[in-house]
Scaffold this motif. Structure first.
Motif, PDB file in Angstrom:
ATOM      1  N   LEU A  46      39.283  37.912 -12.053  1.00 21.73           N
ATOM      2  CA  LEU A  46      38.333  36.827 -12.314  1.00 21.73           C
ATOM      3  C   LEU A  46      36.908  37.367 -12.409  1.00 21.73           C
ATOM      4  N   ILE A  47      36.539  38.238 -11.495  1.00 21.94           N
ATOM      5  CA  ILE A  47      35.203  38.842 -11.514  1.00 21.94           C
ATOM      6  C   ILE A  47      34.998  39.619 -12.812  1.00 21.94           C
ATOM      7  N   SER A  48      36.007  40.361 -13.216  1.00 18.55           N
ATOM      8  CA  SER A  48      35.933  41.134 -14.456  1.00 18.55           C
ATOM      9  C   SER A  48      35.820  40.220 -15.673  1.00 18.55           C
ATOM     10  N   LEU A  49      36.603  39.152 -15.704  1.00 19.20           N
ATOM     11  CA  LEU A  49      36.567  38.222 -16.827  1.00 19.20           C
ATOM     12  C   LEU A  49      35.215  37.514 -16.915  1.00 19.20           C
ATOM     13  N   LEU A  50      34.674  37.100 -15.764  1.00 19.32           N
ATOM     14  CA  LEU A  50      33.363  36.444 -15.771  1.00 19.32           C
ATOM     15  C   LEU A  50      32.272  37.414 -16.204  1.00 19.32           C
ATOM     16  N   ALA A  51      32.383  38.673 -15.804  1.00 18.84           N
ATOM     17  CA  ALA A  51      31.417  39.691 -16.228  1.00 18.84           C
ATOM     18  C   ALA A  51      31.484  39.873 -17.744  1.00 18.84           C
ATOM     19  N   ARG A  52      32.683  39.846 -18.305  1.00 19.69           N
ATOM     20  CA  ARG A  52      32.826  39.943 -19.759  1.00 19.69           C
ATOM     21  C   ARG A  52      32.198  38.745 -20.446  1.00 19.69           C
ATOM     22  N   CYS A  53      32.393  37.557 -19.885  1.00 17.18           N
ATOM     23  CA  CYS A  53      31.750  36.354 -20.438  1.00 17.18           C
ATOM     24  C   CYS A  53      30.236  36.548 -20.463  1.00 17.18           C
ATOM     25  N   SER A  54      29.680  36.965 -19.342  1.00 17.51           N
ATOM     26  CA  SER A  54      28.230  37.158 -19.247  1.00 17.51           C
ATOM     27  C   SER A  54      27.746  38.199 -20.244  1.00 17.51           C
ATOM     28  N   ALA A  55      28.449  39.312 -20.329  1.00 14.62           N
ATOM     29  CA  ALA A  55      28.041  40.384 -21.241  1.00 14.62           C
ATOM     30  C   ALA A  55      28.060  39.897 -22.686  1.00 14.62           C
TER      31      ALA A  55
ATOM     32  N   SER B 280      24.819  39.325 -25.192  1.00 12.51           N
ATOM     33  CA  SER B 280      24.735  40.082 -26.445  1.00 12.51           C
ATOM     34  C   SER B 280      24.472  39.195 -27.661  1.00 12.51           C
ATOM     35  N   VAL B 281      24.839  37.924 -27.602  1.00 18.99           N
ATOM     36  CA  VAL B 281      24.682  37.052 -28.777  1.00 18.99           C
ATOM     37  C   VAL B 281      23.531  36.059 -28.629  1.00 18.99           C
ATOM     38  N   ARG B 282      22.838  36.081 -27.490  1.00 21.88           N
ATOM     39  CA  ARG B 282      21.728  35.150 -27.276  1.00 21.88           C
ATOM     40  C   ARG B 282      20.575  35.514 -28.203  1.00 21.88           C
ATOM     41  N   PRO B 283      20.105  34.538 -28.974  1.00 17.44           N
ATOM     42  CA  PRO B 283      18.942  34.816 -29.831  1.00 17.44           C
ATOM     43  C   PRO B 283      17.708  35.120 -28.975  1.00 17.44           C
TER      44      PRO B 283
END
Length: 147
Positions: free
Chosen positions: A130-139, A143-146
């Motif tokens: 879960l921690i890894s998946l949430l970290a991937r979400c954040s990353a 990366s796509v935030r204008p």
């Protein structure tokens, strides 16, 4: 463009979990007279005595003006002190008072119960995943935030 149902949107599920966590922490912090953002600030101050307000705002994921309001409220309650840094007079060092340490300890009991209970809902492997998946979400989102 094809619409996407809310039930399929990961953001909705993440927001639901965040809302449930915040509401539960709010309820357990209420007896100590703290809001979730105030508790977050006290927790950071307990772990990082003297941290400047700008760094504290970043650590608590709030804006500088919001942190200033939080700190003013905590100072009015006598939970923190703010004194000029010995070398950087424009920087205020923020520290817990004795009362702040007591209130933090009281509040932390409830918050830790919530965190431990939540963690117990998962196996060690599931928690790590879960921690890894949430970290991937954040990353990805970073990366796509204008700009």
């Amino acid at each position: 463009m094809t619409s996407m149902p809310a039930s399929e949107r990961l953001g909705s599920h993440i927001k639901d979990a965040e809302h449930a966590l915040t509401a539960t922490k709010h309820a357990v912090l209420k007896p100590a007279g703290l809001t979730v953002p105030q508790y977050a600030a006290l927790l950071q101050l307990a772990e990082n005595p003297g941290i400047p307000a700008a760094a504290l705002a970043r650590a608590c994921r709030v804006t500088a003006p919001t942190m200033n309001t939080i700190l003013n409220n905590l100072q009015q309650r006598g939970l923190i002190t703010r004194t000029p840094h010995p070398w950087h007079r424009n920087v205020l060092e923020t520290r817990l008072t004795e009362l702040g340490t007591q209130v933090m300890a009281e509040a932390d009991e409830g918050a830790v119960r919530v965190e431990r209970g939540l963690a117990a809902e998962f196996t060690d492997e599931e928690r790590a995943q879960l921690i890894s998946l949430l970290a991937r979400c954040s990353a990805y989102l970073e990366s796509v935030r204008p700009d």
